[in-house]
Scaffold this active site. Structure first.
Site, PDB file in Angstrom:
ATOM      1  CE  LYS A  22      -3.818  -0.068   2.361  1.00  0.00           C
ATOM      2  NZ  LYS A  22      -4.497  -0.344   3.624  1.00  0.00           N
ATOM      3  NE  ARG A  91      -6.325   4.700   4.977  1.00  0.00           N
ATOM      4  CZ  ARG A  91      -7.486   4.312   4.454  1.00  0.00           C
ATOM      5  NH1 ARG A  91      -7.592   3.133   3.867  1.00  0.00           N
ATOM      6  NH2 ARG A  91      -8.521   5.114   4.476  1.00  0.00           N
ATOM      7  N   GLY A 100      -8.233  -7.825   4.802  1.00  0.00           N
ATOM      8  CA  GLY A 100      -9.027  -7.980   6.016  1.00  0.00           C
ATOM      9  C   GLY A 100      -8.292  -8.597   7.192  1.00  0.00           C
ATOM     10  CG  MET A 102      -2.484  -7.523   9.454  1.00  0.00           C
ATOM     11  SD  MET A 102      -0.801  -7.209   9.096  1.00  0.00           S
ATOM     12  CE  MET A 102      -0.924  -6.582   7.457  1.00  0.00           C
ATOM     13  NE  ARG A 341      -5.492  -4.821  -3.672  1.00  0.00           N
ATOM     14  CZ  ARG A 341      -6.147  -5.291  -2.654  1.00  0.00           C
ATOM     15  NH1 ARG A 341      -5.528  -5.550  -1.551  1.00  0.00           N
ATOM     16  NH2 ARG A 341      -7.421  -5.536  -2.735  1.00  0.00           N
ATOM     17  CG  HIS A 462      -1.959 -45.026   0.036  1.00  0.00           C
ATOM     18  ND1 HIS A 462      -3.298 -45.230  -0.230  1.00  0.00           N
ATOM     19  CD2 HIS A 462      -1.274 -45.851  -0.788  1.00  0.00           C
ATOM     20  CE1 HIS A 462      -3.406 -46.146  -1.170  1.00  0.00           C
ATOM     21  NE2 HIS A 462      -2.194 -46.548  -1.523  1.00  0.00           N
ATOM     22  CB  SER A 814      14.269 -40.583 -12.878  1.00  0.00           C
ATOM     23  OG  SER A 814      13.089 -39.905 -12.552  1.00  0.00           O
ATOM     24  N   GLY A 816      14.112 -39.230  -7.534  1.00  0.00           N
ATOM     25  CA  GLY A 816      12.909 -39.610  -6.774  1.00  0.00           C
ATOM     26  C   GLY A 816      12.864 -38.731  -5.544  1.00  0.00           C
ATOM     27  CG  ASN A 818       7.700 -38.528  -3.858  1.00  0.00           C
ATOM     28  OD1 ASN A 818       7.590 -37.313  -3.980  1.00  0.00           O
ATOM     29  ND2 ASN A 818       7.028 -39.385  -4.608  1.00  0.00           N
ATOM     30  CB  CYS A 882       9.681 -39.524 -11.649  1.00  0.00           C
ATOM     31  SG  CYS A 882      10.687 -40.651 -10.666  1.00  0.00           S
ATOM     32  CE1 TYR A 902      11.891 -37.619 -16.598  1.00  0.00           C
ATOM     33  CE2 TYR A 902      13.935 -37.660 -17.869  1.00  0.00           C
ATOM     34  CZ  TYR A 902      13.068 -38.238 -16.939  1.00  0.00           C
ATOM     35  OH  TYR A 902      13.399 -39.420 -16.353  1.00  0.00           O
TER      36      TYR A 902
HETATM   37  C1  PEP Z   1      10.155 -40.961  -5.236  1.00  0.00           C
HETATM   38  O1  PEP Z   1      10.619 -41.511  -4.242  1.00  0.00           O
HETATM   39  O2  PEP Z   1      10.250 -39.761  -5.453  1.00  0.00           O
HETATM   40  C2  PEP Z   1       9.421 -41.750  -6.229  1.00  0.00           C
HETATM   41  C3  PEP Z   1       8.978 -41.211  -7.342  1.00  0.00           C
HETATM   42  O3  PEP Z   1       9.152 -43.042  -5.891  1.00  0.00           O
HETATM   43  P1  PEP Z   1       7.945 -43.483  -4.933  1.00  0.00           P
HETATM   44  O4  PEP Z   1       7.143 -42.263  -4.618  1.00  0.00           O
HETATM   45  O5  PEP Z   1       7.198 -44.491  -5.684  1.00  0.00           O
HETATM   46  O6  PEP Z   1       8.706 -44.021  -3.765  1.00  0.00           O
END
Ligand code: PEP
Ligand code: MG
Length: 931
Positions: A22, A91, A100, A102, A341, A462, A814, A816, A818, A882, A902
């Protein structure tokens, strides 16, 4: 000396970090020569210091005095004096708008004396007392912490009393007389005395100092913290405070206040659009105390102010080259601009406005890409609950909410078991699967249901991961739900309310974009953007498509920006898909192959017994029999996938999950065996035959041998393949035979084999040798020439740190992310969101779940090391990702910067990733990092 206070003539729009949005924009409008009431801004830095020390920095008061004196000199009035007093508004205004959240206090400087001066100066006693009561009301609530409804009910009483005096019902606030308002002020002051034990402060400077402090404090209210958490705004930025000369919209019918947009923020349609309220001040417009008028009405009432407003808005839109919103006040025919703004807008409006601005040659196509986000596109892809109230609007009501895990709008009757979901779907019924949490056995039910609702779990639970993968609407972690599968009930226990008990068969609606859960059926509308992506532009724009102009213009805008993103992006976009339908859909949505086909889903259901047999077998023949039976089934699985992605790469990952997921439940089996034994020992008849008991005993012994305390860190991935001879070889054989079959049919299959959870180059080497030997064997026998790249996932810190060695045995990597996040942080991905993250997000250890957006500093650093060092060994090594992060906008930007080739994500995220990869390629803005 640090500068904590900037006059509006000193700042500009590029200093929003320091001056807040602001303040920066007020300064910019001042620079543009627009009519902004004079004022000054106290910086976010002052707020941060105040919050850290618990007290204002010493120089702040001095600098406020100087700025205030300059202001008084400029306008020729003094704060709160008896004659012609200067009044100011105080203000809040943070770096990112937090509507809204603050506080604001208007009319600071009014007291028992200056209210007289204001009345004389304005020749309007009623106005002066109205302003004074507003000050006490806002100051009382904001600064003194008195509940706002204490004041509003006193106001209601005054309106009722006035109405009764006229022999009628309650009047509106504007109908209160000067005398009514004078009495109301006395009532308000009584409230202040009673609630705080002191009088409403009469010293104008004390009012100002307390109001500034209250705005600083409002940064840390619970609602503001929660808002920032949701919007991913860091908690440590602090707010700026703007002290602005008051101008009055409540000086009778020639005055008023309004908000306006340079284009329609709901649809993106061109042309100014706004709401105006005569004889009103501040928040009255948004508070909905009276029905507002349109800008056309303003034109009728006050053509000159209307024209000035439109000119100012055009000026702003040209200057900011984007949709702007403004707040303005007309004081006795004089227009004042109080705020502007770059305005918030709906996702549909964002796309339409971006392309309209390109057509108007105000921005380039690259800039247009920066004006839309992947999340906005994602929200346009899913069916949505109708925003218009339906005819049967009363048929649904809000029940509870959880985490928005997979977007969309789903309506159906409650089922509590996956088998019931499958059976009901078989009868053509629409159901919502409601579970405490889901596990791999729920897959069938999740496929059959319209949507999934769980009481536990976070965004990478999951339920969430699988639902996103399938594009199924999902809400997780709705903690007020108590799911009792045996009783067939779901009880909603919201604090302060009687529990609501729902039964299987009751109809509910869940919104996977907001996490809301409703009782009853909320009307759903399908997405034209999704239809365009699936079937092409002609399906929506062609003759007979029967869509309105607004929808058509939206779809054309999406098409144009996506195509531009495709031209500009460097990252390729692939999909994570395990079944042909998903693969085909991903391909229609623009996927350039499959980056991850998880094979574990192919081992569930009836096939699970065969896997159990393979793992538990104690002789080679028994294992080989089971492997032989799985081979043709797997071959069909792969054949379908490769066919759906004909001509494009399909990365098939060898079996990965922890062993125990395929084995019988230990407790159940142990109990069965113990009961049977005790029956027999007691001399009674057993329930099992001798053979059955022996088989169970054998299984139990094997289970106990293989039991793991930490299965996620145990025998999974490549370790499983090395421990169970023949398993990976069977999968590879199935892949190659499927490919050979397709080649013979004249197709162009392009399988790649990916090895999971590798930590040492030697693991990969052993599997690679085996893979190559199977490939050679099958292709030579078939007389078909096939090159099948072999690569690995990088999902352990050790793999990332030894990537230069692992690269010698890999054709591609790739990431992973996760598992890489799980193992880098040592967070169990199945549990930690539920158990720990809300505390960690509250106390600032995390600003966002690292399972959602890549932790650039830690996990990301490993990715960068692996990229750099693997390419030293093998310059052309293909690198992708991935994990779930492959579909997350901020992470995509990171992967672009890190130099990956990718990203691979759920089919439904493919368009999002295409857009975000295009955005990443057209901006130099570095990705923001987590802490
Ligand atoms: C990962 O671990 O990022 C992965 C793609 O494998 P998953 O999620 O199947 O363990
Ligand atoms: Mg993994």
């Amino acid at each position: 000396m640090t500068t904590y206070v900037y006059d509006f003539t000193q700042g500009d729009k590029d200093r929003a970090d320091l001056l807040g949005g602001k303040g920066a924009n007020l300064a910019e409008m001042t620079r543009l020569g627009l009519p902004v009431p004079p004022g000054f801004t106290i910086t976010t830095e002052a707020c941060r210091e105040y919050l850290a020390q618990g007290d204002e920095p010493g120089e702040l008061r001095v600098q406020v005095t100087t700025a205030l004196r300059h202001l008084e000199d400029k306008v020729g009035r003094r704060l709160g004096t008896r004659r012609d007093p200067l009044l100011v508004s105080v203000r809040s205004g943070a770096r990112f708008s937090m509507p809204g959240m603050m506080e604001t206090v208007l009319n600071v400087g009014l007291n028992d004396e200056s209210v007289q001066g204001l009345a004389e100066e304005a020749s309007d006693e009623r106005f002066a007392w109205d302003s004074y009561r507003r000050l006490i009301q806002m100051f009382g609530a904001t600064v003194l912490g008195i509940p706002a409804d204490v004041f509003s009910s006193a106001l209601d009483d005054a309106m009722t009393t006035r109405g009764r005096a006229a022999g009628d019902g309650p009047v509106a606030d504007v109908d209160l007389t000067a005398q009514d308002l004078r009495e109301l002020v006395a009532t308000y002051r009584g409230i202040v005395r009673e609630r705080t034990g002191r009088d409403f402060p009469q010293d104008p400077r004390e009012q100002l100092d307390l109001a500034i402090r209250a705005v600083f404090d409002s940064w840390n209210t619970d609602r503001a913290r929660l808002y920032r958490r949701r919007e991913r705004i860091p908690q440590d930025l602090g707010t700026a405070v703007n002290v602005v000369t008051m101008v009055f919209g409540n000086l009778g019918d020639t005055s008023g206040t309004g908000v306006a947009f340079t284009r329609d923020p709901a649809t993106g349609a061109p042309g100014a659009y706004g709401d105006y309220l005569q004889n009103a001040q501040g928040e009255d417009v948004v508070a909905g105390i009276r029905n507002t008028l349109s800008l056309d009405d303003l034109h009728r009432i006050d053509p000159l102010s209307h024209q000035q407003l439109l000119q100012a808005m055009r000026r702003l839109e040209t200057h900011y080259r984007d949709l702007c919103d403004v707040e303005f006040t007309v004081e006795r025919g004089h227009l004042w601009m109080l705020q502007t703004r770059v305005g918030k807008r709906t996702p549909a409006a964002a796309f339409r406005i971006a392309t309209a601005l390109v057509d108007e040659q105000l921005i380039t196509e690259d800039e247009a890409l920066q004006r839309v986000t992947g999340e906005q596109l994602a929200s346009l892809l899913f069916p949505q609950f109708a925003t218009e109230p339906s005819d049967d609007g009363a048929a649904s009501r809000a029940l509870t909410s959880g985490m928005a895990a997979s977007p969309g709008a789903a309506v159906g009757t409650i089922v509590l078991r996956s088998e019931d979901a499958v059976a009901a779907a078989g009868r053509g019924e629409r159901v919502i699967l409601v579970r405490r949490e889901t596990n791999p056995d729920d897959l069938g039910g999740m496929i059959a249901a319209q949507g999934i609702l769980t009481a536990r779990g976070g965004k990478t639970s999951h339920a969430a991961v699988v639902a996103r993968g399938m594009g199924r609407t999902c809400v997780v972690g709705a903690e007020e739900l108590d799911v009792d599968e045996d009783a067939g009930t779901v009880t909603v226990r919201a604090s302060g309310r009687e529990p609501t008990v729902l039964h299987a068969g009751d109809e509910i609606s869940i919104d996977g974009s907001t996490g809301e859960v409703f009782l009853g059926a909320v009307p759903v509308v399908s997405s034209p953007v999704e239809r365009y992506l699936e079937e092409g532009l002609d399906a929506v724009s062609g003759d007979g498509a029967a869509v309105d102009d607004e929808t058509l213009s939206l779809v054309r805008s999406v098409d144009r920006l996506l195509r531009h993103a495709d031209e500009r992006r460097r990252l390729r976009v692939k999909a994570n898909a395990d079944v042909p339908d998903d693969a085909a859909r991903a391909r229609r949505l623009g996927a350039q192959g499959i980056g991850l086909a998880r094979t574990e889903h192919m081992f569930l259901g009836e096939r699970r017994g065969l896997v159990e047999q393979i793992v538990l077998a104690d002789d080679v023949t028994e294992r080989d029999i089971a492997l032989d039976r799985l081979l043709p089934l797997q071959r069909d699985d792969f054949s379908g996938l490769l066919d759906a992605m004909d001509g494009l790469p399909v990365t098939i990952r060898l079996l990965d999950p922890p062993l125990h997921e395929f084995l019988p439940d230990h407790t159940e089996l142990a109990v069965r065996v113990a009961v049977e034994r005790s029956r027999r020992e007691g001399g009674g008849p057993g329930e099992l035959s001798d053979d059955e008991l022996a088989a169970d005993e054998k299984k139990l012994a094997a289970l106990e041998r293989l039991h793991e305390a930490n299965p996620m860190l145990g025998v999974r991935g490549v370790r499983l393949g090395l421990l169970v001879p023949g398993l990976f070889a069977m999968q590879v054989r199935a892949v190659v035979e499927a490919a050979v079959g397709l080649v013979r049919d004249g197709k162009d299959p392009r399988p790649e084999i990916m090895v999971p959870l590798v930590g040492s180059v030697r693991e990969l080497q052993i599997v690679r040798d085996e893979v190559e030997s199977v490939v050679r064997g099958v292709t030579e026998l078939a007389g078909v020439d096939l090159t099948i790249p072999v690569g690995t996932m990088i999902e352990l810190p050790r793999a990332a740190l030894t990537a230069h060695r692992i690269a010698t045995e890999a054709d591609f990597f790739s990431f992973g992310t996760n598992d890489l996040t799980q193992t880098t942080w040592g967070f169990s991905r199945d549990d930690v969101e539920r158990t720990l993250f809300s505390t960690y997000l509250d106390n600032g250890v995390l600003t966002i779940s690292p399972f959602e957006t890549i932790d650039a500093d830690g996990v990301g650093r490993l990715v960068r090391i692996a990229v750099e060092e693997s390419r030293t060994t093998k310059p052309g090594l293909e690198l992708g990702v991935c994990g779930e992060h492959g579909g997350d906008p901020e992470s995509i930007r990171f992967f672009h910067d890190a130099g990956l080739d990718y990203v691979s994500c759920s089919p439904f995220r493919v368009p999002v990733a295409r857009l975000e990869a295009g955005r990443a390629a057209t901006t130099d803005a570095p990705s923001s990092s987590s802490r």
